[in-house]
Every structure is written in C-alpha cells, then in structure tokens.
Write a protein that holds these residues in place. Structure first.
Motif, PDB file in Angstrom:
ATOM      1  N   HIS A   1      -4.731   0.099   1.864  1.00  0.00           N
ATOM      2  CA  HIS A   1      -4.634  -0.913   2.919  1.00  0.00           C
ATOM      3  C   HIS A   1      -5.941  -1.701   3.035  1.00  0.00           C
ATOM      4  N   ALA A  13       2.700  10.800   1.109  1.00  0.00           N
ATOM      5  CA  ALA A  13       3.087   9.427   0.777  1.00  0.00           C
ATOM      6  C   ALA A  13       4.466   9.090   1.336  1.00  0.00           C
ATOM      7  N   GLN A  68      -6.015   8.007   0.609  1.00  0.00           N
ATOM      8  CA  GLN A  68      -5.693   7.001  -0.397  1.00  0.00           C
ATOM      9  C   GLN A  68      -4.875   5.854   0.190  1.00  0.00           C
ATOM     10  N   ASN A  69      -3.961   6.171   1.101  1.00  0.00           N
ATOM     11  CA  ASN A  69      -3.159   5.130   1.728  1.00  0.00           C
ATOM     12  C   ASN A  69      -4.040   4.168   2.520  1.00  0.00           C
ATOM     13  N   THR A  91       0.719   4.051  -2.945  1.00  0.00           N
ATOM     14  CA  THR A  91       0.409   5.458  -2.678  1.00  0.00           C
ATOM     15  C   THR A  91       1.491   6.365  -3.226  1.00  0.00           C
ATOM     16  N   PHE A 128       4.325   8.325   5.039  1.00  0.00           N
ATOM     17  CA  PHE A 128       3.901   6.953   5.326  1.00  0.00           C
ATOM     18  C   PHE A 128       5.052   5.969   5.143  1.00  0.00           C
ATOM     19  N   SER A 140      -8.854   6.293   6.445  1.00  0.00           N
ATOM     20  CA  SER A 140      -8.984   6.702   5.051  1.00  0.00           C
ATOM     21  C   SER A 140     -10.125   7.711   4.901  1.00  0.00           C
ATOM     22  N   SER A 148      -3.536  12.029   0.661  1.00  0.00           N
ATOM     23  CA  SER A 148      -2.652  10.855   0.689  1.00  0.00           C
ATOM     24  C   SER A 148      -2.991   9.947   1.865  1.00  0.00           C
ATOM     25  N   PRO A 164       0.798  -1.231   0.000  1.00  0.00           N
ATOM     26  CA  PRO A 164       0.000   0.000   0.000  1.00  0.00           C
ATOM     27  C   PRO A 164       0.833   1.285   0.000  1.00  0.00           C
ATOM     28  N   ASN A 165       1.922   1.306   0.768  1.00  0.00           N
ATOM     29  CA  ASN A 165       2.763   2.507   0.790  1.00  0.00           C
ATOM     30  C   ASN A 165       3.423   2.748  -0.563  1.00  0.00           C
TER      31      ASN A 165
END
Length: 289
Positions: free
Chosen positions: A78, A195, A73-74, A32, A198, A161, A70, A28-29
C-alpha cells in the motif's frame, strides 16, 4: 568469496520484490495474496525435499508469524502505491532496522559491550539520516503538482506495515528460535491466511494474482541463500548484505518503474544509499559479535 556471492542473492531477491510486483501490476491485496501463493509453493517444495521434523508449537507459532508478516507486506505494498517504490522501501527497511535493533538492545539485551553501543548507535544514526535523504522531496517538484496527500496515506500504511514486520521479527529472532527450513511451511500457510483476511476471504485467482506468485518464489529463494550465506560467510556478511535490498528497490523504482527524481533528489538518494550501506554493515558487525 562464495559466501559473499550467496549473500548477494537475498539482497537482489528481496530488494527486487517491490518493483517486480509493481511492474506485474495488481492492487496491494492482490499483490500480497499472489506473493503468498508463490511462497507457499516454494515452502511446499522445500518441505518435500528436506522433510524437517515439525511439531504443534512450530506450526502454531509459524502460522502466527506468517500472518504478522502478511500484515507487514500488505502495508508495504500500500505504501508503495502511495509513495512509490523508491521512497517506500527505504523508509520501510530503515524503520525496521532502527526499531528492531533498539528492541533487541533495550528489551532483550543484545548489546552487552561498549563497542556494541558505539557501533550500534552510530549505525542507527546513519540509518535515520539514510532514510531521511532517500525519501526527501524537492520543494520545487512539489510546486509543479506533486500530490503529497498520498504521501500521508503512505506513512499510515508504513505504520501498520512496520508493526507487522517488527512483531514477526521479534517473534522469530528473540522469542522463538526454529530451524528456518522447518518453519518456512507453517509460516507460508500463515502468510496465505493473512493475505486472505485482507481480501475478506473474497479470493479470486486472477491472472495478476498468479503472476505475483513469482515474487513469492523470489522471497523463498532469498531465504535459502540467506542461510547459505550465514553458514559460509558468517552472520555479519549475510545480515549486512540482505539489508541492502533497499538500494535495489531505489534503483529499480527509478529505472524500471520510471519514478522521477529531480537532480537534487538524486543527490539526496546517493547520500541516503551511502548511509544505508555503512549503517547496515555496522549493524551486521554488532549482530555477529
């Protein structure tokens, strides 16, 4: 007709983000970060072409908004990892629509007429029913080994999120009003910063990250056509169609990522999609009036 065609682009572009990124792969990171790199490239091209007027306030708010985006979206990436794209995206979109509409109506007084409340409340009820059915799990499927531990993790990811997305939406739609073509570059910078946070700034331009930049370009293209749709077909059409991207996510998750559904679940998904369509159209009408 042209405006409707414009409106279909953000619907497909934004709705495809989840399953395209998951098809590309990555954590996921990484997804993103790759997506924000593509968004930054797209925003830079827009800036070079349009050369909009910009100031310190626009840069500051744009960067903050991008960081909030971000976060949203992150968390969504996930949630997709834990719940699947066909479940996570409708839940995410539905929750954003419901909470965003309630905040607009209650806090910012967007609903001023009786018809707004009638249509708005009807739409919200339909959306709640829609994301309930689209994410409903068949108990028989659970009994043959479906692991719902990840489902609980998915809900936790969707919580932060939604917090990020709603904060971003309120900031740009209710508090500050900027030209979308002007704020897209500061926002993209904030998206990249978020991003990288994260990733704890342990940034690596791996192949899978660069491939996910394609998803960021899709996001940018959706933004441009959303503006074109709103100017040619009106806000009701543009808003309604853009929110139906969740349907594309459901279809993409099932047919392109191979996320299995039982016959019962497919019937529930169809009910959910129908409720989404009607609810989003009603909200679009309320938003335009």
């Amino acid at each position: 007709m042209q405006g409707i065609l414009y409106a279909l682009v953000p619907m497909f572009a934004w709705g495809s983000i989840g399953f395209v990124s998951n098809k590309i792969g990555g954590k996921p990171n990484q997804q993103t970060f790759g997506m924000t790199l593509g968004a930054l490239l797209f925003a830079s091209i827009v800036w070079l072409v349009v050369r909009p007027e910009m100031n310190v306030l626009l840069w500051g708010v744009g960067i903050i908004g991008g960081m909030l985006w971000s976060m949203g979206q992150n968390g969504q990436f996930h949630a997709m990892q834990y719940m699947g794209v066909s479940v996570a995206n409708p839940l995410s979109s539905g929750t954003q629509l419901v909470l965003g509409s309630l905040i607009g109506a209650i806090v910012f007084g967007e609903w001023t007429k009786s018809i707004h409340f009638i249509l708005g409340i009807t739409a919200l009820v339909l959306l709640v029913i829609g994301f309930y059915f689209s994410s409903r799990q068949d108990s028989e499927k659970d009994q043959v080994g479906q692991n719902l531990t990840n489902f609980s993790k998915g809900f936790r990811a969707l919580f932060y999120s939604t917090l990020g997305y709603i904060s971003y939406t309120v900031l740009f739609n209710n508090i500050m009003h900027f030209d979308a073509l002007a704020v897209i570059l500061p926002m993209a910078v904030g998206m990249c910063l978020g991003a990288m946070m994260f990733m704890r700034f342990n940034v690596s331009l791996e192949k899978v990250v660069l491939k996910n930049a394609l998803v960021g370009m899709m996001w940018g293209i959706g933004n441009i056509f959303m503006l074109l749709a709103a100017s040619t077909a009106g806000l009701a059409i543009a808003f309604s169609f853009s929110q139906l991207g969740a349907i594309i996510s459901i279809i993409g998750g099932i047919f392109f990522l191979g996320e299995t559904k039982t016959k019962k679940e497919m019937r529930w998904v169809l009910i959910g999609i129908l409720c989404f369509v009607i609810g989003a159209i009603l909200l679009g009408i309320v938003k335009a009036n």
